[in-house]
Design a protein around this motif. Structure first.
Motif, PDB file in Angstrom:
ATOM      1  N   GLY A 128       0.831  -1.195   0.000  1.00  0.00           N
ATOM      2  CA  GLY A 128       0.000   0.000   0.000  1.00  0.00           C
ATOM      3  C   GLY A 128       0.868   1.248   0.000  1.00  0.00           C
ATOM      4  N   ILE A 129       1.866   1.254   0.858  1.00  0.00           N
ATOM      5  CA  ILE A 129       2.790   2.394   0.942  1.00  0.00           C
ATOM      6  C   ILE A 129       3.597   2.529  -0.353  1.00  0.00           C
ATOM      7  CG2 ILE A 129       4.848   3.256   2.126  1.00  0.00           C
ATOM      8  CD1 ILE A 129       3.693   2.021   4.708  1.00  0.00           C
ATOM      9  N   ILE A 130       4.078   1.391  -0.892  1.00  0.00           N
ATOM     10  CA  ILE A 130       4.858   1.431  -2.134  1.00  0.00           C
ATOM     11  C   ILE A 130       4.010   1.973  -3.287  1.00  0.00           C
ATOM     12  CG2 ILE A 130       5.961  -0.018  -3.891  1.00  0.00           C
ATOM     13  CD1 ILE A 130       6.965  -1.802  -1.634  1.00  0.00           C
ATOM     14  N   ALA A 131       2.757   1.530  -3.377  1.00  0.00           N
ATOM     15  CA  ALA A 131       1.885   1.986  -4.462  1.00  0.00           C
ATOM     16  C   ALA A 131       1.594   3.469  -4.352  1.00  0.00           C
ATOM     17  CB  ALA A 131       0.575   1.191  -4.453  1.00  0.00           C
ATOM     18  N   ASP A 132       1.418   3.964  -3.133  1.00  0.00           N
ATOM     19  CA  ASP A 132       1.167   5.397  -2.962  1.00  0.00           C
ATOM     20  C   ASP A 132       2.416   6.221  -3.276  1.00  0.00           C
ATOM     21  OD1 ASP A 132      -1.535   5.406  -2.265  1.00  0.00           O
ATOM     22  OD2 ASP A 132      -1.102   4.906  -0.178  1.00  0.00           O
ATOM     23  N   ARG A 133       3.562   5.640  -3.126  1.00  0.00           N
ATOM     24  CA  ARG A 133       4.811   6.382  -3.348  1.00  0.00           C
ATOM     25  C   ARG A 133       5.301   6.265  -4.785  1.00  0.00           C
ATOM     26  NH1 ARG A 133       7.774   9.617  -4.125  1.00  0.00           N
ATOM     27  NH2 ARG A 133       9.693  10.277  -3.090  1.00  0.00           N
ATOM     28  N   TYR A 134       5.225   5.056  -5.378  1.00  0.00           N
ATOM     29  CA  TYR A 134       5.874   4.840  -6.664  1.00  0.00           C
ATOM     30  C   TYR A 134       4.916   4.547  -7.818  1.00  0.00           C
ATOM     31  CZ  TYR A 134      10.036   4.562  -3.757  1.00  0.00           C
ATOM     32  OH  TYR A 134      11.049   4.854  -2.871  1.00  0.00           O
ATOM     33  N   GLY A 135       3.689   4.181  -7.548  1.00  0.00           N
ATOM     34  CA  GLY A 135       2.762   3.937  -8.645  1.00  0.00           C
ATOM     35  C   GLY A 135       1.934   2.686  -8.460  1.00  0.00           C
ATOM     36  N   ARG A 136       0.711   2.727  -8.972  1.00  0.00           N
ATOM     37  CA  ARG A 136      -0.223   1.612  -8.795  1.00  0.00           C
ATOM     38  C   ARG A 136       0.066   0.450  -9.751  1.00  0.00           C
ATOM     39  NH1 ARG A 136      -1.426   5.088  -4.958  1.00  0.00           N
ATOM     40  NH2 ARG A 136      -3.219   6.466  -5.228  1.00  0.00           N
ATOM     41  N   VAL A 137       0.291   0.768 -11.037  1.00  0.00           N
ATOM     42  CA  VAL A 137       0.380  -0.281 -12.054  1.00  0.00           C
ATOM     43  C   VAL A 137       1.569  -1.203 -11.812  1.00  0.00           C
ATOM     44  CG1 VAL A 137       0.684  -0.722 -14.513  1.00  0.00           C
ATOM     45  CG2 VAL A 137      -0.790   1.156 -13.768  1.00  0.00           C
ATOM     46  N   ARG A 138       2.743  -0.616 -11.607  1.00  0.00           N
ATOM     47  CA  ARG A 138       3.946  -1.426 -11.382  1.00  0.00           C
ATOM     48  C   ARG A 138       3.811  -2.249 -10.102  1.00  0.00           C
ATOM     49  NH1 ARG A 138       9.619   1.643 -11.350  1.00  0.00           N
ATOM     50  NH2 ARG A 138       8.445   2.846  -9.807  1.00  0.00           N
TER      51      ARG A 138
END
Length: 407
Positions: free
Chosen positions: A72-82
């Protein structure tokens, strides 16, 4: 949002978003159900105790919680698709690795890793939907994607019936590699939403902070209240799907085939309920949608004690599935609207996976209740849980002006 949202057509990216998230949820649920269908074979093959076997699901749920927080934290920081594609890779390979598990320790390790991937996938997928569609369509689209999970359950049942008797339980988990192909299409066809790119640029180099979900007493209450609602949602689902077939086999003398028909009817009811709930949520708002479905669930769950034959049991199963699990897609839609873009994936994953981790123990609780009380008492307990969720839902301040809340 894309201009096509204002008419009845979907853009290419919207179609790929729904197709990818639905397929991802289907494959994730298929993975979860593989364990259910293979569990008796695993117990017999590895000579493990019932307690050791029961711990497998608990460890999977803990992996989901850890993965939900991390991704969740990674997606908010770097992107949803990847991030979405990375979570699919993890649970796909961890599931396939189960074919190599020859002791309980390896099973625990692989199931925890599968949980990490699956737990991360949900919130990121729901967030992709929320940022790709107009807000008055999010409920319906999130529910449509959630139906993919029910399709996955049916596929798992068919695969288990065909593969386990012939090739053994290890071969079943090789199907976990299927999602790997999905990641190719996700990377090639899905794109980050303008909403996320704008938020990312504004918050560049600013770390995603979990405490933002609890910044104020009002926001902390909202987060905890939504967690409790998801706990009830998951507890009802696992309790009903894991125990009722066995209960009804004893009460009505049904065969395994008869109880399977009940499960299929329940899954069909769930799918229709999801579509219905999503439309009600988008049109009338969450207070009315959840209010109707939670109260109806409390009544429907208790009414199953009145089943006297297979026909009434199948009807009750379809009605219970319609109301009790029809709400599932709505949580992601509501969370996505109540929390801002820069913390949205984290909010979805934390709230839903805390619900999974706690609500998943309902099977243990219901098993204990069945040992000490009657079926009527057990169903009354589940009914009370839905009434508690209804009461809590009414106390969440932002749900009152939901249609005016800007994500």
């Amino acid at each position: 949002m894309e201009t096509s949202l204002h008419d009845h057509t979907l853009s290419k990216n919207q179609k790929w978003t729904i197709a990818s998230t639905s397929a991802g949820f289907a494959l994730e649920n298929m993975d979860v159900m593989f364990l259910s269908f293979a569990l008796s074979s695993i117990i017999a093959d590895l000579h493990i105790s019932g307690a050791q076997a029961g711990l497998i699901s608990s460890i999977t749920n803990l992996g989901m919680l850890a993965g939900g927080l991390l991704f969740g934290i990674i997606a908010d920081r770097y992107g949803r698709v990847r991030t979405f594609s990375h979570t699919i890779f993890i649970f796909a390979f961890a599931t396939a690795a189960m074919c190599l598990a020859n002791n309980i320790t390896l099973i625990y390790i692989f199931r925890f890793l599968a949980g990490v991937g699956a737990g991360g996938e949900y919130g990121v997928g729901i967030t992709l939907i929320a940022e790709s569609f107009a807000r008055n369509k999010i409920g319906k689209m999130a529910s449509l994607a959630a139906i993919g999970g029910q399709v996955g359950a049916i596929l798992a049942a068919v695969a288990a019936a065909l593969i386990i008797p012939v090739f053994g339980w290890q071969a079943l988990f090789l199907f976990g590699l299927l999602p790997v192909g999905l990641t190719y299409f996700i990377r090639r066809h899905l794109h980050e939403s303008p909403e996320f790119l704008t938020a990312k640029q504004a918050a560049d180099h600013t770390p995603v902070q979990l405490r933002r979900l609890f910044n104020t007493p009002r926001l902390a209450y909202q987060t905890l209240a939504l967690m409790l609602m998801v706990v009830v949602q998951i507890a009802g689902y696992f309790g009903l799907m894991n125990w009722l077939p066995a209960i009804m086999q004893q009460k009505l003398g049904l065969t395994v085939a008869g109880s399977s028909v009940w499960m299929i009817a329940t899954i069909i009811g769930m799918s229709i309920g999801m579509l219905t709930f999503g439309s009600i949520l988008d049109y009338f708002g969450p207070r009315r949608a959840f209010g109707i479905f939670l109260l109806a669930s409390a009544i429907a769950v208790f009414s199953i004690t009145l089943a006297v034959n297979q026909a009434t049991l199948i009807l009750a199963g379809a009605i219970i599935g319609f109301f009790s699990n029809g709400m599932f897609g709505g949580y992601g839609a509501v969370i996505s609207r109540l929390y801002p873009t820069e913390i949205r994936s984290t909010a979805n994953n934390l709230i839903v996976n805390v619900g999974r981790a706690i609500g998943g123990f309902s099977s243990v609780a219901i098993g204990w209740l069945m040992d000490h009380y009657t079926l009527t008492i057990v169903m009354a307990f589940l009914s009370i849980l839905y009434l508690v969720s209804f009461t809590v839902m009414l106390t969440i301040p932002n749900l009152r002006q939901f249609n005016k809340v800007n994500p």
